[in-house]
Scaffold this active site. Structure first.
Site, mmCIF file in Angstrom:
data_model
loop_
_atom_site.group_PDB
_atom_site.id
_atom_site.type_symbol
_atom_site.label_atom_id
_atom_site.label_comp_id
_atom_site.label_asym_id
_atom_site.label_seq_id
_atom_site.Cartn_x
_atom_site.Cartn_y
_atom_site.Cartn_z
ATOM 1 N N HIS A 101 -5.179 -42.842 -105.434
ATOM 2 C CA HIS A 101 -5.541 -43.629 -104.250
ATOM 3 C C HIS A 101 -6.161 -44.957 -104.661
ATOM 4 C CE1 HIS A 101 -8.820 -40.887 -105.327
ATOM 5 N NE2 HIS A 101 -9.659 -41.838 -104.957
ATOM 6 N N HIS A 103 -8.899 -47.565 -103.156
ATOM 7 C CA HIS A 103 -9.916 -47.845 -102.142
ATOM 8 C C HIS A 103 -9.745 -49.302 -101.691
ATOM 9 C CE1 HIS A 103 -12.716 -44.413 -103.158
ATOM 10 N NE2 HIS A 103 -12.053 -44.477 -104.285
HETATM 11 P P1 5GP Z 1 -12.605 -41.158 -105.750
HETATM 12 O O1 5GP Z 1 -14.041 -40.735 -105.967
HETATM 13 O O2 5GP Z 1 -11.658 -40.085 -106.258
HETATM 14 O O3 5GP Z 1 -12.249 -42.519 -106.251
HETATM 15 O O4 5GP Z 1 -12.431 -41.273 -104.187
HETATM 16 C C1 5GP Z 1 -12.296 -40.186 -103.347
HETATM 17 C C2 5GP Z 1 -12.693 -40.658 -101.966
HETATM 18 O O5 5GP Z 1 -12.188 -39.727 -101.025
HETATM 19 C C3 5GP Z 1 -14.214 -40.714 -101.760
HETATM 20 O O6 5GP Z 1 -14.588 -42.031 -101.401
HETATM 21 C C4 5GP Z 1 -14.464 -39.706 -100.644
HETATM 22 O O7 5GP Z 1 -15.434 -40.142 -99.728
HETATM 23 C C5 5GP Z 1 -13.107 -39.584 -99.985
HETATM 24 N N1 5GP Z 1 -12.849 -38.266 -99.412
HETATM 25 C C6 5GP Z 1 -13.107 -37.065 -99.990
HETATM 26 N N2 5GP Z 1 -12.706 -36.062 -99.177
HETATM 27 C C7 5GP Z 1 -12.178 -36.656 -98.063
HETATM 28 C C8 5GP Z 1 -11.610 -36.151 -96.852
HETATM 29 O O8 5GP Z 1 -11.497 -34.958 -96.625
HETATM 30 N N3 5GP Z 1 -11.195 -37.066 -95.942
HETATM 31 C C9 5GP Z 1 -11.298 -38.419 -96.162
HETATM 32 N N4 5GP Z 1 -10.857 -39.207 -95.204
HETATM 33 N N5 5GP Z 1 -11.839 -38.913 -97.283
HETATM 34 C C10 5GP Z 1 -12.275 -38.059 -98.228
#
Ligand code: 5GP
Ligand code: ZN
Length: 135
Positions: A101, A103
């Site tokens: 993903h 952001h």
């Molecule tokens: P990472 O830490 O892997 O770069 O980002 C994961 C992102 O996914 C985090 O910012 C977290 O808030 C978001 N996230 C985790 N679980 C969910 C979910 O169930 N729904 C949504 N919409 N976002 C999520």
């Protein structure tokens, strides 16, 4: 291709709710559940890929284009002072959800986000050595 245990695949399938704001043949964009700032969203490929190292280049291209499209809409409608795109790869690189993903984070004057490193003077020899390893 989806992963049964993947929370983002479940959002794509509609098995768990998500605030979807944009989609096309290859990508889906939805609001982050724990936003860093107002309007923080995530852009993902429909096809499950774990991270930056695993995603197919053409899928990455589609996600990058979708992230630019969403950034444009954020710029227009939320009028932030700036925008950051962020990708985390691997646990040590802050990745917590293992479906690739990007952001899209609108930035506002006085928001709480800070640069995650302290800029300091580099050692030119060390920089040259690493550059050599990367050529
Ligand atoms: P990472 O830490 O892997 O770069 O980002 C994961 C992102 O996914 C985090 O910012 C977290 O808030 C978001 N996230 C985790 N679980 C969910 C979910 O169930 N729904 C949504 N919409 N976002 C999520
Ligand atoms: Zn997935």
């Amino acid at each position: 291709m989806s992963d049964d245990d993947c929370i983002f695949c479940k959002i794509i399938d509609g098995q768990i709710p998500g605030q979807v704001v944009d989609q096309d043949e290859r990508t889906v964009s939805f609001m982050d559940i724990n936003p860093a700032t107002r309007g923080h969203a995530l852009v993902i490929p429909r096809r499950h890929a774990r991270d930056l190292l695993e995603i197919e280049p053409s899928e990455l291209e589609a996600v990058a284009v979708a992230a630019q499209r969403l950034a444009g809409r954020i710029h227009e409608r939320l009028e932030p002072a700036g925008i950051n795109l962020l990708n985390s790869c691997g646990r040590a690189g802050w990745q917590t959800v293992f479906h690739f993903h990007i952001h899209v984070i609108p930035r506002y004057e006085g928001d709480p986000l800070r640069l995650p490193w302290t800029p300091g003077e580099g050692d030119p020899e060390e920089i040259a050595k690493v550059a050599e390893q990367l050529r």
